[in-house]
Design a protein around this motif. Structure first.
Motif, mmCIF file in Angstrom:
data_model
loop_
_atom_site.group_PDB
_atom_site.id
_atom_site.type_symbol
_atom_site.label_atom_id
_atom_site.label_comp_id
_atom_site.label_asym_id
_atom_site.label_seq_id
_atom_site.Cartn_x
_atom_site.Cartn_y
_atom_site.Cartn_z
ATOM 1 N N ASN A 47 0.942 -1.251 -0.241
ATOM 2 C CA ASN A 47 0.058 -0.021 0.062
ATOM 3 C C ASN A 47 0.793 1.360 0.018
ATOM 4 N N LYS A 48 2.111 1.220 0.025
ATOM 5 C CA LYS A 48 3.109 2.273 -0.190
ATOM 6 C C LYS A 48 2.993 3.015 -1.430
ATOM 7 N N LYS A 49 2.818 4.327 -1.468
ATOM 8 C CA LYS A 49 2.872 5.165 -2.753
ATOM 9 C C LYS A 49 4.199 5.104 -3.226
ATOM 10 N N VAL A 50 4.616 4.776 -4.229
ATOM 11 C CA VAL A 50 6.103 4.976 -4.832
ATOM 12 C C VAL A 50 5.961 5.445 -6.234
ATOM 13 N N ILE A 51 6.669 6.489 -6.273
ATOM 14 C CA ILE A 51 6.761 7.509 -7.676
ATOM 15 C C ILE A 51 8.159 7.125 -8.179
ATOM 16 N N LEU A 52 8.158 6.959 -9.344
ATOM 17 C CA LEU A 52 9.441 6.820 -10.224
ATOM 18 C C LEU A 52 9.738 7.900 -11.172
ATOM 19 N N PHE A 53 10.914 8.551 -11.362
ATOM 20 C CA PHE A 53 10.845 9.655 -12.535
ATOM 21 C C PHE A 53 12.054 8.922 -13.139
ATOM 22 N N THR A 54 12.189 9.047 -14.578
ATOM 23 C CA THR A 54 13.125 8.717 -15.519
ATOM 24 C C THR A 54 13.375 9.662 -16.548
ATOM 25 N N SER A 55 14.476 10.170 -17.076
ATOM 26 C CA SER A 55 14.549 10.947 -18.016
ATOM 27 C C SER A 55 14.436 10.257 -19.447
ATOM 28 N N HIS A 56 14.141 8.983 -19.484
ATOM 29 C CA HIS A 56 14.184 8.540 -20.696
ATOM 30 C C HIS A 56 12.724 7.935 -21.084
ATOM 31 N N ASP A 57 12.521 7.428 -22.328
ATOM 32 C CA ASP A 57 10.988 7.359 -22.698
ATOM 33 C C ASP A 57 10.913 5.656 -22.210
ATOM 34 N N ARG A 58 11.546 4.989 -21.891
ATOM 35 C CA ARG A 58 11.489 3.657 -21.116
ATOM 36 C C ARG A 58 12.327 3.388 -20.022
ATOM 37 N N LEU A 59 12.087 2.429 -19.226
ATOM 38 C CA LEU A 59 12.826 2.027 -18.164
ATOM 39 C C LEU A 59 14.081 0.958 -18.766
ATOM 40 N N LEU A 60 15.041 1.063 -17.883
ATOM 41 C CA LEU A 60 16.260 0.189 -18.220
ATOM 42 C C LEU A 60 16.334 0.597 -19.632
ATOM 43 N N HIS A 61 16.718 1.749 -20.124
ATOM 44 C CA HIS A 61 16.922 2.310 -21.489
ATOM 45 C C HIS A 61 18.120 1.619 -22.262
ATOM 46 N N ARG A 62 19.035 1.172 -21.433
ATOM 47 C CA ARG A 62 20.455 0.490 -22.231
ATOM 48 C C ARG A 62 20.049 -0.819 -22.218
ATOM 49 N N ARG A 63 19.112 -1.494 -22.005
ATOM 50 C CA ARG A 63 18.694 -3.108 -22.064
ATOM 51 C C ARG A 63 17.544 -3.163 -23.191
ATOM 52 N N PRO A 64 17.582 -4.604 -23.655
ATOM 53 C CA PRO A 64 16.449 -4.695 -24.760
ATOM 54 C C PRO A 64 15.085 -4.059 -24.200
ATOM 55 N N GLU A 65 14.476 -3.736 -25.313
ATOM 56 C CA GLU A 65 12.889 -3.242 -25.051
ATOM 57 C C GLU A 65 12.021 -4.301 -24.277
ATOM 58 N N LYS A 66 12.283 -5.708 -24.357
ATOM 59 C CA LYS A 66 11.536 -6.572 -23.850
ATOM 60 C C LYS A 66 11.765 -6.635 -22.086
ATOM 61 N N ALA A 67 12.912 -6.173 -21.886
ATOM 62 C CA ALA A 67 13.226 -6.049 -20.638
ATOM 63 C C ALA A 67 12.298 -4.592 -19.868
ATOM 64 N N SER A 68 12.576 -3.403 -20.691
ATOM 65 C CA SER A 68 11.844 -2.132 -20.305
ATOM 66 C C SER A 68 10.312 -2.500 -20.086
ATOM 67 N N LYS A 69 9.769 -3.400 -21.175
ATOM 68 C CA LYS A 69 8.341 -3.614 -21.121
ATOM 69 C C LYS A 69 8.052 -4.557 -19.928
ATOM 70 N N GLY A 70 8.912 -5.544 -19.742
ATOM 71 C CA GLY A 70 8.747 -6.251 -18.545
ATOM 72 C C GLY A 70 8.725 -5.727 -17.109
ATOM 73 N N ALA A 71 9.858 -4.622 -17.005
ATOM 74 C CA ALA A 71 9.874 -4.115 -15.932
ATOM 75 C C ALA A 71 8.764 -3.041 -15.448
ATOM 76 N N GLU A 72 8.196 -2.464 -16.487
ATOM 77 C CA GLU A 72 7.251 -1.348 -16.605
ATOM 78 C C GLU A 72 5.741 -2.166 -16.174
ATOM 79 N N ASP A 73 5.659 -3.442 -16.894
ATOM 80 C CA ASP A 73 4.308 -4.033 -16.497
ATOM 81 C C ASP A 73 4.418 -4.570 -14.956
ATOM 82 N N VAL A 74 5.497 -4.932 -14.367
ATOM 83 C CA VAL A 74 5.668 -5.575 -13.079
ATOM 84 C C VAL A 74 5.168 -4.140 -12.142
ATOM 85 N N LEU A 75 6.007 -3.156 -12.439
ATOM 86 C CA LEU A 75 5.748 -2.039 -11.618
ATOM 87 C C LEU A 75 4.523 -1.458 -11.566
ATOM 88 N N LYS A 76 3.966 -1.251 -12.917
ATOM 89 C CA LYS A 76 2.431 -0.893 -12.820
ATOM 90 C C LYS A 76 1.380 -1.854 -12.228
#
Length: 407
Positions: free
Chosen positions: A180-209
């Motif tokens: 129940n903790k409110k967590v806010i994450l800011f990134t200066s890029h258009d995806r998470l883990l921007h140096r990793r493959p897009e599948k990793a970015s999408k997986g991380a985003e899905d889990v966090l959301k």
């Protein structure tokens, strides 16, 4: 994030040399290089702390309960003098490397070397000043971990700046352990883990959301005081007294001590220029590994640097420079990012797996990577116990002989 080592097909012969190898920095890389070279050379490890800590474990340590942390911390936070047997440890801050092969400490002491390994790592360097923001790399002892774990528990909001591996892991650990903790994450890029493959970015985003983490993309933080300000001139975010802010971005290499006499080997990034054999550019007796080494992104893993620089220093001492090996592309690198207690992302080159395998790999990887240091500590303790027992027996024998002589 943890990363398993690369594998090299050839090994140099054993060597026993009196050459002085000085290692600056006692993190994972420096500690393991010291351990592997101490039987072959006269090794001195210099660090500004008495201990090393396996930094990929810090996020997990921060969110563990007291019992879990008490069991976990001693396996990833190790005193240098406990794992070294033949090598020497010096505590101090390095301020300069001289042209005549000396490392100068802030205390005034000078440490001569024949070979120098720069493993001084990096630090978070936010472009703002704030007493309220916490840098993850500073949470390296039981007291600070518990203090900030308590702050997280009682915080109104957790604000994480940075969408790389550390920021993603921190957001995932908090949201999975404190739902129940409110967590806010800011990134200066258009995806998470921007140096990793897009599948990793999408997986991380899905889990966090799925865990209700609020993610702001393309938001570069430029100031953290009573409000958080952004580079796009959008409305600032007010901060409250019970908010907790973590900085997980903007690392700065620790190479200032090279600038006075070797400014030509410090690049625009502040890192030390090296060849693919990890030898410092135009320096025959200097090496650099880990975050401080100026290498392409896919060659920057310290776990691949440790065995390579150890072997190359031995080859160099034997006059076999033609046998030196080079850091390879990431085909052999296996790494993992945790996404809470039961999920993670596993990588090997372009291959990505999101789910339970990544979490398991992260835990297993930590045990493997810390194995040599922890085994060395066990062996040293056993040896000291045997020596103490023998000394006690010798003392008892001497006492009996003294008593017999008096009779």
């Amino acid at each position: 994030m943890g990363s398993l080592a690369y594998f090299y097909l050839t090994k140099p012969p054993d060597i026993n040399s009196n050459k002085r190898v000085v290692i600056i920095g006692g993190g994972y890389g420096g500690a393991n290089v010291a351990l592997r070279l101490e039987k072959s050379f006269n090794v001195t490890l210099i660090d500004n702390k008495d201990y090393m800590i396996f930094t990929p474990a810090i996020v997990k340590l921060l969110l563990e309960n007291d019992a879990e942390r008490e069991q976990h911390l001693p396996t990833v936070r190790l005193r240098h003098e406990d794992y070294l047997r033949y090598g020497t440890f010096k505590k101090g801050k390095v301020i300069e490397v001289t042209k005549d092969n000396n490392v100068l400490l802030e205390s005034g002491e000078s440490v001569p070397f024949d070979e120098l390994v720069i493993s001084s790592g990096s630090r978070y360097a936010a472009p703002w000043k704030s007493l309220e923001i916490q840098h993850i790399d500073a949470l390296d002892n039981s007291r600070s971990l518990k203090e900030w774990a308590d702050k997280i528990q009682h915080a109104n909001r957790i604000i994480i700046i940075g969408g790389g591996p550390v920021g993603v892991e921190l957001a995932a650990e908090i949201s999975s352990r404190i739902p129940n903790k409110k967590v806010i994450l800011f990134t200066s890029h258009d995806r998470l883990l921007h140096r990793r493959p897009e599948k990793a970015s999408k997986g991380a985003e899905d889990v966090l959301k799925d865990s209700q983490v609020e993610i702001w993309f393309n938001k570069r933080v430029i100031q953290v005081e009573s409000v958080i300000k952004f580079s796009d001139d959008s409305d600032p975010m007010p901060l409250h007294a019970d908010d907790v802010v973590f900085n997980c971005m903007g690392i700065h290499p620790n190479a200032e001590f090279m600038k006075k006499n070797f400014s030509e080997v410090v690049g625009n990034s502040g890192k030390v220029k090296v060849g693919l054999n990890l030898q410092v550019e135009n320096q025959n007796d200097m090496w650099a590994i880990g975050d401080v080494a100026d290498l392409p992104e896919d060659l920057r893993f310290v776990t691949m640097h440790v065995p390579l620089v150890v072997d190359n220093i031995i080859y160099h001492e034997l006059g076999m420079d033609d046998k030196m090996q080079h850091v390879a592309s990431r085909w052999g690198e296996v790494s993992a990012i945790s996404l809470g207690k039961k999920k993670g992302i596993a990588f090997m080159g372009s291959w990505v797996s999101v789910g339970g395998f990544g979490a398991s790999l992260k835990n297993v990887g930590e045990s493997i990577l810390m194995g040599d240091l922890n085994n060395a500590i066990k062996e040293n303790r056993m040896r000291r116990s045997v020596v103490a027992s023998m000394s006690a027996n010798d003392s008892q024998t001497q006492l009996r002989k003294r008593d017999e002589n008096r009779q």
